[in-house]
Design an enzyme around this catalytic site. Sequence first.
Site, mmCIF file in Angstrom:
data_model
loop_
_atom_site.group_PDB
_atom_site.id
_atom_site.type_symbol
_atom_site.label_atom_id
_atom_site.label_comp_id
_atom_site.label_asym_id
_atom_site.label_seq_id
_atom_site.Cartn_x
_atom_site.Cartn_y
_atom_site.Cartn_z
ATOM 1 N N GLU A 207 0.837 -1.213 0.000
ATOM 2 C CA GLU A 207 0.000 0.000 0.000
ATOM 3 C C GLU A 207 0.868 1.259 0.000
ATOM 4 O O GLU A 207 2.076 1.189 0.222
ATOM 5 C CB GLU A 207 -0.907 -0.008 1.240
ATOM 6 C CG GLU A 207 -0.137 -0.040 2.558
ATOM 7 C CD GLU A 207 -0.862 0.672 3.689
ATOM 8 O OE1 GLU A 207 -1.379 1.779 3.471
ATOM 9 O OE2 GLU A 207 -0.884 0.129 4.799
ATOM 10 N N LYS B 296 -5.716 10.698 0.560
ATOM 11 C CA LYS B 296 -5.854 9.346 1.127
ATOM 12 C C LYS B 296 -7.061 8.695 0.446
ATOM 13 O O LYS B 296 -8.195 9.130 0.622
ATOM 14 C CB LYS B 296 -6.060 9.434 2.642
ATOM 15 C CG LYS B 296 -6.238 8.079 3.309
ATOM 16 C CD LYS B 296 -6.459 8.238 4.821
ATOM 17 C CE LYS B 296 -7.049 6.979 5.423
ATOM 18 N NZ LYS B 296 -7.514 7.186 6.802
ATOM 19 N N VAL C 51 -5.232 0.061 2.613
ATOM 20 C CA VAL C 51 -5.360 -1.386 2.435
ATOM 21 C C VAL C 51 -6.542 -1.665 1.498
ATOM 22 O O VAL C 51 -6.439 -2.470 0.566
ATOM 23 C CB VAL C 51 -5.542 -2.091 3.795
ATOM 24 C CG1 VAL C 51 -5.956 -3.545 3.613
ATOM 25 C CG2 VAL C 51 -4.239 -2.009 4.598
ATOM 26 N N SER D 38 -13.524 0.824 9.296
ATOM 27 C CA SER D 38 -12.701 0.988 8.090
ATOM 28 C C SER D 38 -13.241 0.169 6.930
ATOM 29 O O SER D 38 -13.669 -0.976 7.091
ATOM 30 C CB SER D 38 -11.264 0.564 8.377
ATOM 31 O OG SER D 38 -10.509 0.608 7.190
ATOM 32 N N ASP E 72 -11.432 -1.147 4.932
ATOM 33 C CA ASP E 72 -10.495 -2.273 4.770
ATOM 34 C C ASP E 72 -11.189 -3.611 5.021
ATOM 35 O O ASP E 72 -10.935 -4.594 4.318
ATOM 36 C CB ASP E 72 -9.323 -2.163 5.759
ATOM 37 C CG ASP E 72 -8.391 -0.997 5.466
ATOM 38 O OD1 ASP E 72 -8.594 -0.294 4.451
ATOM 39 O OD2 ASP E 72 -7.460 -0.789 6.266
ATOM 40 N N LYS F 35 -4.016 -1.974 15.418
ATOM 41 C CA LYS F 35 -3.576 -1.124 16.512
ATOM 42 C C LYS F 35 -4.666 -0.956 17.533
ATOM 43 O O LYS F 35 -5.829 -0.917 17.185
ATOM 44 C CB LYS F 35 -3.308 0.236 15.921
ATOM 45 C CG LYS F 35 -1.966 0.686 16.177
ATOM 46 C CD LYS F 35 -1.757 2.041 15.661
ATOM 47 C CE LYS F 35 -0.442 1.988 14.975
ATOM 48 N NZ LYS F 35 -0.533 2.166 13.569
HETATM 49 N N1 PSU Z 1 -2.661 1.559 10.425
HETATM 50 C C1 PSU Z 1 -1.362 1.886 10.599
HETATM 51 N N2 PSU Z 1 -0.734 2.671 9.681
HETATM 52 C C2 PSU Z 1 -1.378 3.109 8.562
HETATM 53 C C3 PSU Z 1 -2.752 2.718 8.366
HETATM 54 C C4 PSU Z 1 -3.328 1.955 9.312
HETATM 55 O O1 PSU Z 1 -0.769 1.507 11.591
HETATM 56 O O2 PSU Z 1 -0.772 3.823 7.742
HETATM 57 C C5 PSU Z 1 -3.461 3.138 7.112
HETATM 58 C C6 PSU Z 1 -3.639 1.954 6.153
HETATM 59 O O3 PSU Z 1 -3.448 2.404 4.833
HETATM 60 C C7 PSU Z 1 -5.078 1.543 6.365
HETATM 61 C C8 PSU Z 1 -5.717 2.902 6.625
HETATM 62 O O4 PSU Z 1 -5.642 0.887 5.270
HETATM 63 O O5 PSU Z 1 -4.774 3.587 7.426
HETATM 64 C C9 PSU Z 1 -7.051 2.793 7.316
HETATM 65 O O6 PSU Z 1 -7.637 4.054 7.356
HETATM 66 P P1 PSU Z 1 -9.174 4.204 7.836
HETATM 67 O O7 PSU Z 1 -9.144 3.865 9.298
HETATM 68 O O8 PSU Z 1 -9.502 5.634 7.576
HETATM 69 O O9 PSU Z 1 -9.968 3.246 7.019
HETATM 70 MN MN MN Z 2 -12.945 5.487 9.065
#
Ligand code: PSU
Ligand code: MN
Length: 306
Positions: free
Chosen positions: A31, A92, A112, A146, A148, A165
């Site tokens: 990614e 993003k 992701v 997410s 993801d 995390k």
């Molecule tokens: N977790 C990390 N580092 C990151 C991300 C997640 O420790 O850089 C990034 C990844 O690209 C993941 C995205 O797909 O954040 C998820 O963002 P959101 O929670 O907005 O879906």
């Molecule tokens: Mn979100």
Amino acid sequence: MLNVETLKKYVVISDEVQEALDSGKPVVALESTIISHGMPYPQNLETAKSVERIIREQGVVPATTAIINGKIRVGLNDEELEFMATSNDIIKASRRDYPHIVANGLNGATTVATSIITASLVGIKILVTGGIGGVHRGAETTFDISRDLQEIANTDIAVVCAGAKSILDIGLTLEYLETLGVPVLGYKTPEMPAFFTRESGFKLDYEIDSYEEMANSIRTKWELGLRGGVLVANPILPEDELNKAEIDKAIAEALKSAEENGIKGKEATPYLLDKVLEATEGKSLAANIKLVENNALVGANIAKNM
Ligand code: PSU
Ligand code: MN
């Protein structure tokens, strides 16, 4: 996979990746949100390069994904990696953003979710990342889950990560993956790892101790016609993990600060990562780099057996 004409219109595949795809050599997708929005410069660029090097050392081809000037890119050269690491003009890109960025010639860092979309456009079956997005704490009121997770569920792909995390709700993330039917396989661990630490307190159903068995489990899912992804949970190495009390404190502070400042939506994850980094005085960044590198090693070796 896209038909040839649509591929030509929207996607640029590097020669290295194209040759590997043509000859059946294993390819691992990577990614770019971690580069553009997940780590500061210059560590982001150094990590992007070291991860690619580790994958190549295993005889596997890395394919970093991004959108540059509206072109979906699979495999970036050094200049393009540097652009992703330094430009302020990079969105993003989650699934909802992806077509707009392409249609308007903009730049997007793939999360992701969109790295999985990109991988599936060209037939790559495995993705390496640091941590996946998941169900945020408080999602019962914010609805912040997410993309993801849905993308992993809906695409035939193996995603290698160091867990999620604990800025997220790890228990709810696992429940959500169960609902979506995504196997979560622990690589040499009986527990869902918590990114900076090896343990989260949440047991996994399956621990797998070799690359061959991991690849076999993934292959079996698809051979049975069970569409969708598999999550490989690969814990940070013992010598690299952070102190749990310290990281818990940093995360609590980060969550509090996000709430006080009204940070939500797509800003939430990058904001929290940045605050944790500040609070741990860079220790979280060092651990983050180590775990991504370790995921690259494990992912490349699973790819060779798939
Ligand atoms: N977790 C990390 N580092 C990151 C991300 C997640 O420790 O850089 C990034 C990844 O690209 C993941 C995205 O797909 O954040 C998820 O963002 P959101 O929670 O907005 O879906
Ligand atoms: Mn979100």
